[in-house]
Scaffold this motif. Structure first.
Motif, PDB file in Angstrom:
ATOM      1  N   GLY A   1       0.851  -1.381   0.014  1.00  0.00           N
ATOM      2  CA  GLY A   1      -0.197   0.119  -0.061  1.00  0.00           C
ATOM      3  C   GLY A   1       0.711   1.186  -0.116  1.00  0.00           C
ATOM      4  N   SER A   2       2.125   1.097  -0.020  1.00  0.00           N
ATOM      5  CA  SER A   2       3.004   2.494   0.059  1.00  0.00           C
ATOM      6  C   SER A   2       2.907   3.090  -1.269  1.00  0.00           C
ATOM      7  CB  SER A   2       4.395   2.032   0.426  1.00  0.00           C
ATOM      8  OG  SER A   2       4.894   0.973  -0.303  1.00  0.00           O
ATOM      9  N   GLN A   3       2.340   2.313  -2.522  1.00  0.00           N
ATOM     10  CA  GLN A   3       2.130   2.813  -3.646  1.00  0.00           C
ATOM     11  C   GLN A   3       0.825   2.761  -4.103  1.00  0.00           C
ATOM     12  OE1 GLN A   3       5.111   0.799  -5.997  1.00  0.00           O
ATOM     13  NE2 GLN A   3       6.794   1.518  -4.339  1.00  0.00           N
ATOM     14  N   GLY A   4      -0.090   2.457  -3.344  1.00  0.00           N
ATOM     15  CA  GLY A   4      -1.301   2.453  -3.393  1.00  0.00           C
ATOM     16  C   GLY A   4      -2.001   3.261  -4.569  1.00  0.00           C
ATOM     17  N   ARG A   5      -3.011   2.830  -5.366  1.00  0.00           N
ATOM     18  CA  ARG A   5      -3.723   3.561  -6.415  1.00  0.00           C
ATOM     19  C   ARG A   5      -4.343   4.686  -6.176  1.00  0.00           C
ATOM     20  NH1 ARG A   5      -8.042   1.118 -10.646  1.00  0.00           N
ATOM     21  NH2 ARG A   5      -8.666   2.822 -11.690  1.00  0.00           N
ATOM     22  N   PHE A   6      -5.083   4.600  -4.747  1.00  0.00           N
ATOM     23  CA  PHE A   6      -5.986   5.495  -4.148  1.00  0.00           C
ATOM     24  C   PHE A   6      -5.213   6.417  -3.071  1.00  0.00           C
ATOM     25  CE2 PHE A   6      -8.851   2.785  -6.612  1.00  0.00           C
ATOM     26  CZ  PHE A   6      -9.428   3.378  -7.499  1.00  0.00           C
ATOM     27  N   ARG A   7      -4.089   6.266  -3.047  1.00  0.00           N
ATOM     28  CA  ARG A   7      -3.469   6.872  -1.779  1.00  0.00           C
ATOM     29  C   ARG A   7      -3.700   8.415  -1.985  1.00  0.00           C
ATOM     30  NH1 ARG A   7       0.412   4.615   1.710  1.00  0.00           N
ATOM     31  NH2 ARG A   7       0.523   6.713   2.487  1.00  0.00           N
ATOM     32  N   ALA A   8      -3.884   8.988  -0.897  1.00  0.00           N
ATOM     33  CA  ALA A   8      -4.151  10.563  -0.941  1.00  0.00           C
ATOM     34  C   ALA A   8      -2.567  11.323  -0.950  1.00  0.00           C
ATOM     35  CB  ALA A   8      -4.829  11.146  -0.041  1.00  0.00           C
ATOM     36  N   PRO A   9      -2.524  12.409  -1.422  1.00  0.00           N
ATOM     37  CA  PRO A   9      -1.209  13.042  -1.287  1.00  0.00           C
ATOM     38  C   PRO A   9      -0.329  12.994   0.241  1.00  0.00           C
ATOM     39  CG  PRO A   9      -2.429  14.337  -2.435  1.00  0.00           C
ATOM     40  CD  PRO A   9      -3.214  13.205  -1.834  1.00  0.00           C
ATOM     41  N   ARG A  10       0.600  12.640   0.249  1.00  0.00           N
ATOM     42  CA  ARG A  10       1.276  12.357   1.646  1.00  0.00           C
ATOM     43  C   ARG A  10       1.295  13.811   2.317  1.00  0.00           C
ATOM     44  NH1 ARG A  10       1.001   8.414  -1.149  1.00  0.00           N
ATOM     45  NH2 ARG A  10       2.525   6.503  -1.030  1.00  0.00           N
ATOM     46  N   GLU A  11       1.542  14.742   1.803  1.00  0.00           N
ATOM     47  CA  GLU A  11       1.456  15.870   2.468  1.00  0.00           C
ATOM     48  C   GLU A  11       0.084  16.286   3.303  1.00  0.00           C
ATOM     49  OE1 GLU A  11       1.064  17.072  -1.829  1.00  0.00           O
ATOM     50  OE2 GLU A  11       2.470  15.476  -0.588  1.00  0.00           O
ATOM     51  N   THR A  12      -0.742  15.860   2.832  1.00  0.00           N
ATOM     52  CA  THR A  12      -2.275  16.178   3.338  1.00  0.00           C
ATOM     53  C   THR A  12      -2.745  14.945   4.233  1.00  0.00           C
ATOM     54  OG1 THR A  12      -3.410  15.063   1.607  1.00  0.00           O
ATOM     55  CG2 THR A  12      -2.863  17.475   1.322  1.00  0.00           C
ATOM     56  N   CYS A  13      -1.860  13.796   4.490  1.00  0.00           N
ATOM     57  CA  CYS A  13      -2.328  12.833   5.285  1.00  0.00           C
ATOM     58  C   CYS A  13      -2.122  13.011   6.899  1.00  0.00           C
ATOM     59  CB  CYS A  13      -1.894  11.446   4.813  1.00  0.00           C
ATOM     60  SG  CYS A  13      -2.247   9.974   6.041  1.00  0.00           S
ATOM     61  N   SER A  14      -3.022  12.581   7.577  1.00  0.00           N
ATOM     62  CA  SER A  14      -2.951  12.870   9.245  1.00  0.00           C
ATOM     63  C   SER A  14      -2.283  11.910   9.838  1.00  0.00           C
ATOM     64  CB  SER A  14      -4.165  13.490   9.880  1.00  0.00           C
ATOM     65  OG  SER A  14      -4.930  12.102   9.474  1.00  0.00           O
ATOM     66  N   LEU A  15      -1.979  10.806   8.991  1.00  0.00           N
ATOM     67  CA  LEU A  15      -1.479   9.665   9.611  1.00  0.00           C
ATOM     68  C   LEU A  15      -0.070   9.376   9.501  1.00  0.00           C
ATOM     69  CD1 LEU A  15      -4.137   6.944   8.676  1.00  0.00           C
ATOM     70  CD2 LEU A  15      -3.849   7.913  10.963  1.00  0.00           C
ATOM     71  N   ALA A  16       0.837   8.903  10.359  1.00  0.00           N
ATOM     72  CA  ALA A  16       2.178   8.528  10.283  1.00  0.00           C
ATOM     73  C   ALA A  16       2.384   7.184   9.487  1.00  0.00           C
ATOM     74  CB  ALA A  16       3.086   8.356  11.440  1.00  0.00           C
ATOM     75  N   ALA A  17       1.149   6.536   9.128  1.00  0.00           N
ATOM     76  CA  ALA A  17       1.309   5.157   8.463  1.00  0.00           C
ATOM     77  C   ALA A  17       2.042   5.264   7.103  1.00  0.00           C
ATOM     78  CB  ALA A  17      -0.026   4.369   8.464  1.00  0.00           C
ATOM     79  N   THR A  18       2.949   4.473   6.969  1.00  0.00           N
ATOM     80  CA  THR A  18       3.430   4.357   5.574  1.00  0.00           C
ATOM     81  C   THR A  18       2.925   3.362   4.578  1.00  0.00           C
ATOM     82  OG1 THR A  18       5.288   3.086   6.219  1.00  0.00           O
ATOM     83  CG2 THR A  18       5.709   5.240   6.389  1.00  0.00           C
ATOM     84  N   ASN A  19       2.031   2.320   5.221  1.00  0.00           N
ATOM     85  CA  ASN A  19       1.530   1.289   4.480  1.00  0.00           C
ATOM     86  C   ASN A  19       0.201   0.991   4.898  1.00  0.00           C
ATOM     87  OD1 ASN A  19       2.022  -0.904   6.379  1.00  0.00           O
ATOM     88  ND2 ASN A  19       4.084  -0.651   5.864  1.00  0.00           N
ATOM     89  N   ASP A  20      -0.539   0.015   4.230  1.00  0.00           N
ATOM     90  CA  ASP A  20      -1.983  -0.477   4.657  1.00  0.00           C
ATOM     91  C   ASP A  20      -2.125  -1.086   5.929  1.00  0.00           C
ATOM     92  OD1 ASP A  20      -2.593   0.871   2.263  1.00  0.00           O
ATOM     93  OD2 ASP A  20      -2.899  -1.209   1.253  1.00  0.00           O
TER      94      ASP A  20
END
Length: 607
Positions: free
Chosen positions: A225-244
């Motif tokens: 999931g680190s390269q997931g198709r529907f991942r939101a932009p990293r700079e807007t994500c409120s989670l520190a999670a890097t994968n699913d």
């Protein structure tokens, strides 16, 4: 079998029996597990001691040359026994360990069994660690607890967890860099373990086989999931999670109830496994079409050999996510959990779409607060309780229960029936939670669903059952002498409770888990079903699906039937709405059935 001399002095004062390293010394973890029995002279001294010689006589006869000046003969014999305990643990023969820890006064009566145990240890090589082995079997207890708290339960999960992260120990609170070095040093002595764990995960992906659950946190980048198709932009994500997997863990961390976390994790892991194995996609790349395909999969998991199997430990290679295809109600519940998961992930800007939005299941009946069919009527309850009084006897080809196990089961039945406790509340309750008011009213303070505090009235049946059970456990009956931390439901003696019926001789002051409570009541209900099968097949069929929660249903039904006010039953069960408690009111239904039957008693005469 190699032998090793017993050291005259312990290198570490805290060292003792176990997996080799001391729980109090992280660096001691790097030390190799005991690989050899004590030397022949030490074993001869031990055997002489068991045959009745004093420790001084045995050591003087066989170990006079190795004893230091001023060294205690008793201490040297104790070190030999500790080394044998460690040897048994290293060879995974925990059943032999009590033979090397019994009191010195009982040594003569155990002599023959100790000799047999030594022969067994000579013939048993130290097994190689396997990826599915729990970390607690090979690593120090404190290290194993820290890893388990971080979600690392097996050696395979540990090896892949370490491979995926350079500073992996930073995600394991309580371990630290020093403890991590000790773990790494131990793994370096077993390079085949790391290679095999990685090979198993890669083979599972290559052939579409079911991945071990411990490898979900260590998937390749294309599937984690680190390269997931529907991942939101990293700079807007409120989670520190890097994968699913990390995102799911963050979602689970929101929930305080262990029962809720367990149920939600099960549904999330099923989806994650299915996405990786069947669709070859990470969770964050699933589409609505994938979600509807998963809905059909929940009802009929296929291929069955890959997905369906009997219940077994998650660390077992035979573990499967499903015991059978889900009912419409269970499938609808799973879809609701996954909708909630993705709704939260969208809100946290981890993904931009919710593939389960609008995905429902036709034919799934709405879940009523309580299924009244799971309540036993008065005659059924008396039949069940009479069977409980005969548990110690063998019947229908089953071995009778031991007395402590049968006594505990009868207490669970009577106290659960009298109070309507939930399983988790039952096992969490202690004697210190019982309060008595000045007027003599007894109450049990509990923490219910959603961590809400509550009070449950303890009627005479509950109090008499408790007194009888305390007496059978050898505990004080007088409330003034109670130890507040003593659990209401005690575990049976021994390191672990035995399987069916319990085989140990007495209860101890530790409690049991809700899962164990469900297991022991399930065994009882199965036995009761076999007992009544010939006389009442319908009741037997129902009892095969019974659980501890049936005691709660039965409590509510019988209380209302006995004239207890609806509001009082609601408060004792701690229902949020009185409509939930009203589910148990059967009087109006019976009256309605009688009146309709009276109006349509006979068929119209034929002409």
């Amino acid at each position: 079998m190699k032998t090793a001399p017993v050291p005259a002095r312990q290198a570490h004062r805290g060292a003792g029996p176990g997996n080799g390293p001391s729980a109090g010394s992280p660096t001691a973890l790097a030390a190799a597990l005991p690989a050899a029995l004590p030397d022949l002279a030490s074993l001869a001294a031990l055997r002489a001691w068991h045959e009745g010689l004093t420790a001084r006589e045995a050591v003087t006869r066989y170990l006079a040359r190795v004893r230091d000046n001023g060294q205690s003969s008793r201490g040297l014999i104790a070190r030999i026994r500790r080394q044998l305990t460690a040897c048994a643990r290293a060879r995974q023969r925990d059943d032999l360990m009590p033979l090397f820890t019994h009191p010195a006064a009982e040594r003569v009566q155990h002599a023959a069994r100790v000799v047999a145990a030594l022969d067994a240890l000579r013939a048993k090589p130290i097994p190689a660690p396997q990826p599915a082995d729990p970390v607690s079997r090979w690593l120090a207890p404190r290290t194993a607890r820290a890893l388990a708290a971080a979600g690392v339960g097996s050696l395979g999960e540990l090896t892949l967890f370490m491979l995926r992260r350079r500073r992996w120990w930073q995600r394991v609170p309580g371990l630290g860099a020093t403890g991590a070095q000790a773990v790494t040093a131990w793994l370096n002595t077993h390079p085949e373990l790391t290679a095999r764990a990685a090979r198993l995960a890669n083979q599972g992906l290559a052939h579409g086989q079911l991945l071990p659950s411990w490898s979900l946190a260590s998937l390749p980048a294309a599937l984690d999931g680190s390269q997931g198709r529907f991942r939101a932009p990293r700079e807007t994500c409120s989670l520190a999670a890097t994968n699913d997997a990390e995102a799911i863990a963050a979602w689970l961390g929101l929930h305080e109830s262990a029962h809720t976390v367990r149920a939600y994790r099960r549904e999330a892991e099923r989806l994650l496994l299915w996405a990786v194995v069947e669709r070859r996609l990470p969770l964050s790349s699933l589409t609505t079409e994938d979600a509807t395909a998963f809905r059909a999969f929940l009802r009929r998991p296929a291929p069955a050999a890959r997905w369906i199997g009997p219940p077994c430990p998650r660390s077992s290679p035979a573990w499967r996510p499903f015991a059978r295809g889900l009912t419409p109600r269970s499938a609808a519940y799973a879809l609701a959990v996954l909708r909630a998961l993705f709704t939260w992930l969208v809100d946290q800007h981890y993904v931009v779409v919710n593939p389960f939005a609008g995905v429902t299941l036709r034919g799934a009946r709405p879940r009523t607060p309580f299924d009244v069919a799971r309540a036993l009527d008065d005659l059924e309850w008396k039949t069940l309780r009479a069977f409980a009084d005969r548990l110690e006897r063998s019947h229908a080809g089953r071995t009778g229960w031991t007395a402590p196990a049968a006594q505990r089961l009868r207490f669970v039945l009577d106290f659960g029936y009298a109070t309507g406790l939930r399983a988790q509340e039952f096992v969490a309750a202690t004697l210190g939670d019982i309060a008595v008011e000045m007027r003599g009213t007894w109450w049990l303070e509990v923490t219910g669903k959603g961590t809400k505090p509550g009070r449950i009235a303890l009627p005479p049946l509950a109090r008499s059952a408790l007194r009888q059970y305390l007496k059978e456990r050898g505990l004080p009956v007088m409330r003034a002498r109670w130890a507040p931390s003593t659990p209401l439901v005690g575990a049976l003696g021994g390191k672990h409770e035995a399987g069916a019926h319990g085989t140990h001789g007495a209860t101890v002051d530790t409690g049991i888990s809700a899962a164990r409570l469900r297991q022991l009541t399930g065994e009882f209900f199965q036995g009761a079903a076999e007992h009544v099968m010939t006389r009442n097949p319908a009741l037997a069929a129902r009892l095969r699906h019974a659980s501890p929660h049936w005691l709660r249903h039965t409590h509510a039904t019988h209380a209302l039937g006995a004239g207890v006010e609806l509001v009082a039953v609601r408060d004792n069960l701690r229902h949020a709405s009185i409509a939930t408690t009203s589910t148990y009111l059967h009087g109006d239904d019976r009256r309605r059935a009688r009146q309709v039957s009276a109006a349509f008693r006979h068929a119209a005469p034929r002409r």
